[in-house]
Design a protein around this motif. Sequence first.
Motif, mmCIF file in Angstrom:
data_model
loop_
_atom_site.group_PDB
_atom_site.id
_atom_site.type_symbol
_atom_site.label_atom_id
_atom_site.label_comp_id
_atom_site.label_asym_id
_atom_site.label_seq_id
_atom_site.Cartn_x
_atom_site.Cartn_y
_atom_site.Cartn_z
ATOM 1 N N ILE B 149 0.822 -1.216 0.000
ATOM 2 C CA ILE B 149 0.000 0.000 0.000
ATOM 3 C C ILE B 149 0.856 1.267 0.000
ATOM 4 C CG2 ILE B 149 -1.969 -1.139 1.097
ATOM 5 C CD1 ILE B 149 -1.228 0.297 3.700
ATOM 6 N N ALA B 150 2.104 1.163 0.463
ATOM 7 C CA ALA B 150 2.931 2.371 0.576
ATOM 8 C C ALA B 150 4.389 2.052 0.306
ATOM 9 C CB ALA B 150 2.774 2.996 1.963
ATOM 10 N N ILE B 151 5.123 3.079 -0.150
ATOM 11 C CA ILE B 151 6.563 2.957 -0.396
ATOM 12 C C ILE B 151 7.272 3.931 0.538
ATOM 13 C CG2 ILE B 151 8.413 3.258 -2.084
ATOM 14 C CD1 ILE B 151 6.394 2.970 -4.277
ATOM 15 N N LEU B 158 4.768 7.036 0.504
ATOM 16 C CA LEU B 158 4.051 7.438 -0.712
ATOM 17 C C LEU B 158 3.235 6.253 -1.243
ATOM 18 C CD1 LEU B 158 6.663 9.671 -2.540
ATOM 19 C CD2 LEU B 158 5.102 10.210 -0.677
ATOM 20 N N PRO B 159 2.254 6.536 -2.116
ATOM 21 C CA PRO B 159 1.382 5.455 -2.587
ATOM 22 C C PRO B 159 2.158 4.304 -3.254
ATOM 23 C CG PRO B 159 0.425 7.581 -3.127
ATOM 24 C CD PRO B 159 1.804 7.854 -2.604
ATOM 25 N N GLY B 160 1.884 3.084 -2.816
ATOM 26 C CA GLY B 160 2.498 1.899 -3.402
ATOM 27 C C GLY B 160 1.591 1.295 -4.465
#
Lengths: 256, 256
Positions: B149-151, B158-160
């Motif tokens: 879901i995230a990086i 941030l959005p994954g």
Amino acid sequence: MKKYQGYLIDLDGTMYRGKEKIEEASHFVKALYDKKIPYLFVTNNSSRTPQQVAQKLRDFGIPTLDEQVFTTSNATANYIYDYKPEAKIYVIGEEGIRTALLEKGFELVEEGADVVVSGIDRSISYEKLALGAINIRNGARFISTNGDIAIPTERGLLPGNGSLTSVLTVSTETQPTFIGKPEKVIMEQALKVLGVPREETLMVGDNYHTDIKAGMNAGMDTLLVHTGVTTKAHLETYEEQPTYTVDSLEEWIEKI
Amino acid sequence: MKKYQGYLIDLDGTMYRGKEKIEEASHFVKALYDKKIPYLFVTNNSSRTPQQVAQKLRDFGIPTLDEQVFTTSNATANYIYDYKPEAKIYVIGEEGIRTALLEKGFELVEEGADVVVSGIDRSISYEKLALGAINIRNGARFISTNGDIAIPTERGLLPGNGSLTSVLTVSTETQPTFIGKPEKVIMEQALKVLGVPREETLMVGDNYHTDIKAGMNAGMDTLLVHTGVTTKAHLETYEEQPTYTVDSLEEWIEKI
């Protein structure tokens, strides 16, 4: 048969289909106009301003003042104003939502936002989504103009704002507040703008899941017209039925 | 204490943190290398090629052949090849996934796709998403390289790819097949590439929800290292525990 003192009316699928006029719908609105029954168009379209939408309706021969169009962008701006009049807002979206927020006096920012607004944005980019995610993770309230999953176009059903909004929902594990139909938020505001009591007002639309549900959620009577999304076969499968159903708005004119 | 004959090893949070080296991790890999124990790096990063990832590891002083990096892009290409070797693919994604699909001999198309692949794409656009939605609605199978879901970045989370993938999931009301960790798909393939029986292989990583779950889902023993995402406090709250836990991979060297 009850005579309604006011009407809230959907647009796409009810007044027109994309670029195609629905002739009977304009007869219906002209009848309201002639009988001086107040009506207000209520739309989940956040991309255009009320002026632009009203012009489209006039081009179709539908009598419409700019003030007779109420968009989810208007409703979103009012909602945030009630929540925090001095809110700094980070917005993802097109001209309609940006104009509504600026006209309400809000400052639009990229960092340090109190509120993140997600509206349909056909110039969406990773950087826009990243800024949305950062602001929400830093504590900004998360608001979405509407949850429509798809937009009907000549190319087929393309991603709607509900699907774009889900990037931020999934990435930040935060649920947004939705403003547009079928939510009560936009309907309560529209009733106030129309100025007719809810029990005297009829909600008219083609989409069971947005228009009719919105009317039901606001405690209003509803009229489903089969000129758009919801077919008779689909409608039969739903437990709670609209107050009235017609194939075309022409049928309703005698009841005005 | 069991001696493992092979290792599957995560990268970010385990071997390095973004651009920062984890010194003890390189000692650990050097010990594997010296004792001639086979190891393979397994990553959900679909944006870079194995060659690019291996070069980064070598720059950190970690002994790595290009063939010792197995990405979710490799796993995705293999998975589609098993499903339909002549598949036409519409891909949203960066260099890693594109290269993997082209090297496998697939034709990349915009229309008439048999498969839609969604990987992280920091040049995402509405048109790319629209083409994905149209192909899926026209019957293409929907595959996503991974559900992260995230990086983690210097700017925050941030959005994954899992969040970008959700645009198509929500808009088309179609669930994708996910390939990367914690799914079994990537692990089964990685075990085959490593060439060591699963009961003799240890899965090593810092993230309970991806690395450790992936090992568990593949029926492997697991080693969680607290140099990345999952803290001790979080780990305590999970019912199923990793086989082993260490603060640093330095602690594990004597057990190789």
